[in-house]
Scaffold this motif. Sequence first.
Motif, PDB file in Angstrom:
ATOM      1  N   THR A   1      -2.696  10.216  -4.985  1.00 13.16           N
ATOM      2  CA  THR A   1      -1.274   9.933  -5.167  1.00 13.16           C
ATOM      3  C   THR A   1      -0.614  11.049  -5.961  1.00 13.16           C
ATOM      4  O   THR A   1       0.483  11.510  -5.621  1.00 13.16           O
ATOM      5  CB  THR A   1      -1.077   8.587  -5.899  1.00 13.16           C
ATOM      6  OG1 THR A   1      -1.671   7.548  -5.122  1.00 13.16           O
ATOM      7  CG2 THR A   1       0.394   8.286  -6.105  1.00 13.16           C
TER       8      THR A   1
ATOM      9  N   GLU B   1      11.274   8.013   0.104  1.00 10.99           N
ATOM     10  CA  GLU B   1      11.378   6.977  -0.929  1.00 10.99           C
ATOM     11  C   GLU B   1      10.742   7.439  -2.229  1.00 10.99           C
ATOM     12  O   GLU B   1      11.278   7.203  -3.320  1.00 10.99           O
ATOM     13  CB  GLU B   1      10.744   5.669  -0.458  1.00 10.99           C
ATOM     14  CG  GLU B   1      11.554   4.937   0.576  1.00 10.99           C
ATOM     15  CD  GLU B   1      12.938   4.552   0.076  1.00 10.99           C
ATOM     16  OE1 GLU B   1      13.081   4.091  -1.078  1.00 10.99           O
ATOM     17  OE2 GLU B   1      13.901   4.725   0.834  1.00 10.99           O
TER      18      GLU B   1
ATOM     19  N   ASP C   1       0.463   4.127   1.064  1.00  5.09           N
ATOM     20  CA  ASP C   1       0.463   4.899   2.310  1.00  5.09           C
ATOM     21  C   ASP C   1       1.648   4.530   3.205  1.00  5.09           C
ATOM     22  O   ASP C   1       2.053   5.325   4.048  1.00  5.09           O
ATOM     23  CB  ASP C   1      -0.833   4.671   3.093  1.00  5.09           C
ATOM     24  CG  ASP C   1      -2.041   5.263   2.400  1.00  5.09           C
ATOM     25  OD1 ASP C   1      -1.865   6.145   1.524  1.00  5.09           O
ATOM     26  OD2 ASP C   1      -3.166   4.852   2.723  1.00  5.09           O
ATOM     27  N   PHE C   2       2.188   3.342   3.014  1.00  3.31           N
ATOM     28  CA  PHE C   2       3.305   2.886   3.835  1.00  3.31           C
ATOM     29  C   PHE C   2       4.663   3.289   3.255  1.00  3.31           C
ATOM     30  O   PHE C   2       5.703   3.006   3.853  1.00  3.31           O
ATOM     31  CB  PHE C   2       3.255   1.368   4.020  1.00  3.31           C
ATOM     32  CG  PHE C   2       2.011   0.900   4.728  1.00  3.31           C
ATOM     33  CD1 PHE C   2       1.625   1.449   5.941  1.00  3.31           C
ATOM     34  CD2 PHE C   2       1.210  -0.087   4.163  1.00  3.31           C
ATOM     35  CE1 PHE C   2       0.480   1.025   6.580  1.00  3.31           C
ATOM     36  CE2 PHE C   2       0.063  -0.520   4.811  1.00  3.31           C
ATOM     37  CZ  PHE C   2      -0.302   0.036   6.020  1.00  3.31           C
ATOM     38  N   VAL C   3       4.662   3.924   2.089  1.00  2.06           N
ATOM     39  CA  VAL C   3       5.906   4.366   1.453  1.00  2.06           C
ATOM     40  C   VAL C   3       6.173   5.808   1.885  1.00  2.06           C
ATOM     41  O   VAL C   3       5.306   6.670   1.757  1.00  2.06           O
ATOM     42  CB  VAL C   3       5.810   4.270  -0.087  1.00  2.06           C
ATOM     43  CG1 VAL C   3       7.085   4.773  -0.734  1.00  2.06           C
ATOM     44  CG2 VAL C   3       5.508   2.842  -0.511  1.00  2.06           C
ATOM     45  N   SER C   4       7.355   6.067   2.378  1.00  2.00           N
ATOM     46  CA  SER C   4       7.683   7.397   2.881  1.00  2.00           C
ATOM     47  C   SER C   4       7.870   8.390   1.735  1.00  2.00           C
ATOM     48  O   SER C   4       8.159   8.015   0.596  1.00  2.00           O
ATOM     49  CB  SER C   4       8.965   7.352   3.720  1.00  2.00           C
ATOM     50  OG  SER C   4      10.083   7.138   2.875  1.00  2.00           O
TER      51      SER C   4
ATOM     52  N   LYS D   1       0.846  -1.174   0.000  1.00  3.47           N
ATOM     53  CA  LYS D   1       0.000   0.000   0.000  1.00  3.47           C
ATOM     54  C   LYS D   1       0.893   1.239   0.000  1.00  3.47           C
ATOM     55  O   LYS D   1       1.829   1.349   0.788  1.00  3.47           O
ATOM     56  CB  LYS D   1      -0.902  -0.043   1.234  1.00  3.47           C
ATOM     57  CG  LYS D   1      -1.963   0.988   1.223  1.00  3.47           C
ATOM     58  CD  LYS D   1      -2.975   0.764   2.332  1.00  3.47           C
ATOM     59  CE  LYS D   1      -3.992   1.863   2.243  1.00  3.47           C
ATOM     60  NZ  LYS D   1      -5.009   1.775   3.226  1.00  3.47           N
TER      61      LYS D   1
END
Length: 85
Positions: free
Chosen positions: A46, A9, A3-6, A1
């Motif tokens: 996004t 990154e 949302d879990f990518v900073s 998901k």
Amino acid sequence: KLDFVSDMELGNAIYLVVRDGHSVPLVDCFSAALDLLGFKRLTRSTRERLEGICSKMIGKGWLRQSADRLQLGEASNDYDISLLK
């Protein structure tokens, strides 16, 4: 998901796409950056998130925007994603 990518990154992915492409249309850059991270869909939320990250990177001089294209900025040699905050 996603949302879990900073943001760091995502910023790294954007930077790599622009560095390798030299001058990349904004939408293509976002799609390619997501693809690097294993994501396929560019949703509205996004896109808004990526636009915010790009704005910060442009503000630091790492990227520049010309019309609807992203290019490396004058400070791209000083690129340090940890300073994105």
